[in-house]
Write an enzyme that holds these catalytic residues in place. Structure first.
Site, PDB file in Angstrom:
ATOM      1  CE  LYS A  71       8.543   0.826  -7.536  1.00 48.67           C
ATOM      2  NZ  LYS A  71       7.969  -0.388  -6.958  1.00 48.67           N
TER       3      LYS A  71
ATOM      4  CG  ASN B  67      -8.557  -3.065  -5.538  1.00 49.17           C
ATOM      5  OD1 ASN B  67      -7.742  -3.415  -4.684  1.00 49.17           O
ATOM      6  ND2 ASN B  67      -8.765  -1.797  -5.848  1.00 49.17           N
TER       7      ASN B  67
HETATM    8  P1  ATR Z   1       0.953  -0.568  -4.108  1.00 52.16           P
HETATM    9  O1  ATR Z   1       1.536   0.308  -5.161  1.00 52.16           O
HETATM   10  O2  ATR Z   1       1.923  -1.037  -3.083  1.00 52.16           O
HETATM   11  O3  ATR Z   1       0.171  -1.711  -4.677  1.00 52.16           O
HETATM   12  P2  ATR Z   1      -1.429   1.028  -3.563  1.00 52.16           P
HETATM   13  O4  ATR Z   1      -1.527   1.524  -4.960  1.00 52.16           O
HETATM   14  O5  ATR Z   1      -1.654   1.997  -2.442  1.00 52.16           O
HETATM   15  O6  ATR Z   1      -0.019   0.389  -3.255  1.00 52.16           O
HETATM   16  O7  ATR Z   1      -2.414  -0.198  -3.394  1.00 52.16           O
HETATM   17  C1  ATR Z   1      -2.727  -0.782  -2.181  1.00 52.16           C
HETATM   18  C2  ATR Z   1      -3.725  -1.903  -2.402  1.00 52.16           C
HETATM   19  O8  ATR Z   1      -4.169  -2.373  -1.113  1.00 52.16           O
HETATM   20  C3  ATR Z   1      -4.966  -1.463  -3.151  1.00 52.16           C
HETATM   21  O9  ATR Z   1      -5.437  -2.549  -3.920  1.00 52.16           O
HETATM   22  C4  ATR Z   1      -5.920  -1.127  -2.009  1.00 52.16           C
HETATM   23  O10 ATR Z   1      -7.276  -1.173  -2.352  1.00 52.16           O
HETATM   24  P3  ATR Z   1      -8.019   0.157  -2.922  1.00 52.16           P
HETATM   25  O11 ATR Z   1      -7.622   0.271  -4.357  1.00 52.16           O
HETATM   26  O12 ATR Z   1      -9.461  -0.107  -2.734  1.00 52.16           O
HETATM   27  O13 ATR Z   1      -7.508   1.306  -2.083  1.00 52.16           O
HETATM   28  C5  ATR Z   1      -5.588  -2.238  -1.050  1.00 52.16           C
HETATM   29  N1  ATR Z   1      -5.997  -1.917   0.323  1.00 52.16           N
HETATM   30  C6  ATR Z   1      -5.390  -1.099   1.192  1.00 52.16           C
HETATM   31  N2  ATR Z   1      -6.044  -1.049   2.369  1.00 52.16           N
HETATM   32  C7  ATR Z   1      -7.141  -1.860   2.227  1.00 52.16           C
HETATM   33  C8  ATR Z   1      -8.226  -2.244   3.084  1.00 52.16           C
HETATM   34  N3  ATR Z   1      -8.321  -1.783   4.344  1.00 52.16           N
HETATM   35  N4  ATR Z   1      -9.144  -3.117   2.601  1.00 52.16           N
HETATM   36  C9  ATR Z   1      -9.037  -3.598   1.334  1.00 52.16           C
HETATM   37  N5  ATR Z   1      -8.029  -3.278   0.476  1.00 52.16           N
HETATM   38  C10 ATR Z   1      -7.103  -2.426   0.919  1.00 52.16           C
END
Ligand code: ATR
EC number: 1.1.1.25
Length: 272
Positions: free
Chosen positions: A66, A152
């Site tokens: 993307k 976040n």
């Molecule tokens: P997308 O493009 O779909 O938004 P991404 O860039 O992988 O995907 O983002 C996933 C989001 O979910 C992020 O905000 C991630 O937090 P981090 O930036 O700290 O990784 C959040 N996320 C995923 N698993 C998590 C967890 N177990 N606890 C808290 N936040 C989580």
């Protein structure tokens, strides 16, 4: 002439887009095909050169292309520029036009599901700072929200978005988000927490006001624990399926010449 479009990504098997576009092609009796194409990063540029030459009208772009697709695009819409990513490409006169319709899909879903809801002047709490959050934040700012409290797990990613989008973004510590709950008009989960196979988002909604709109961009499951809890507190809830449907509509219209209607039939079909 048979019209062709595709979704490019890696992996690509999970994408719902072929089912969605296939449904609309049959519904509107259009002579066209929409196919999933597994494309690895090293092949993206070649693929974008070849597809227009063999009759493709355009493509959707998904993970992991993307952001990188912008460097192969000739025209980039304002939304794709601001979000820093594209999900919809149209091939026209030897040029590639890149658009991002995720934010549009997010807003249209809420307009459709909660028609009396107004964004202007509101305070939103957005959870997550990934690619989806970028589209959501951009579209919320476009829709006139006053402030966005952004939280976040990895705070530096939220701070990056604050630097990108400016002073309307207030970064809040992930461990302390509940303290804002009684001040907000809108709560958006853009993290993957609550998705099938992932832990639930642990969020205490005891102090949330009843007229708050709570939405999740997840649609597997349709009713996440967050939405169930919000409903029990008397909030307005909107699930994430409509964002997927609405973000697809502009591409379908550009490639196949028909604006699709987003209705309960298409929702049922995608969930089947
Ligand atoms: P997308 O493009 O779909 O938004 P991404 O860039 O992988 O995907 O983002 C996933 C989001 O979910 C992020 O905000 C991630 O937090 P981090 O930036 O700290 O990784 C959040 N996320 C995923 N698993 C998590 C967890 N177990 N606890 C808290 N936040 C989580």
């Amino acid at each position: 002439m048979t019209r062709l479009a595709a979704v490019l990504g890696s992996p690509i098997g999970h994408s719902k887009s072929p089912k969605l576009h296939g449904y609309w092609l049959r519904k509107y009796n259009i002579d066209g095909h929409y196919v999933p194409l597994h494309v690895d990063p090293e092949n993206l540029e070649n693929m974008l050169n070849i597809l227009p030459q063999i009759g493709f009208q355009g493509v959707n772009i998904t993970i992991p292309h993307k952001e990188s697709v912008l460097k192969f695009s000739d025209e980039i819409t304002q939304s794709a520029k601001a979000i820093g990513a594209a999900n919809t490409l149209t091939f026209q006169n030897g040029k590639i036009k890149a658009d991002n319709t995720d934010g549009y899909g997010f807003i249209q879903n809420i307009h459709q599901m909660a028609p009396d809801w107004n964004f202007a002047g509101n305070i939103a709490l957005v959870l997550g700072a990934g690619g989806a959050a970028r589209a959501v934040i951009w579209s919320l700012l476009q829709s006139g929200v006053d402030n966005i409290i952004l939280s976040n797990r990895t705070q530096s990613r939220a701070e990056d978005l604050q630097n990108l989008f400016g002073s309307k973004i207030i970064v809040a510590e992930w461990s302390n988000i509940e303290k804002y709950v009684d001040q907000i008009d809108l709560l958006v989960n853009t993290t993957s927490l609550g998705m099938i196979g992932q832990p639930d988002l642990k969020f205490d909604l005891q102090k949330i006001n009843q007229n708050v709109l709570v939405t999740d961009i997840i649609y597997t499951p349709l009713q996440t624990q967050l939405l169930k809890d919000a409903k029990n507190r008397g909030c307005i809830t909107v699930d994430g399926l409509g964002m997927l449907l609405h973000q697809a509509a502009p591409g379908f219209e550009a490639w196949f010449g028909q604006r699709p209607t987003i209705d309960s039939d298409v929702r049922t079909h995608i969930l089947s």
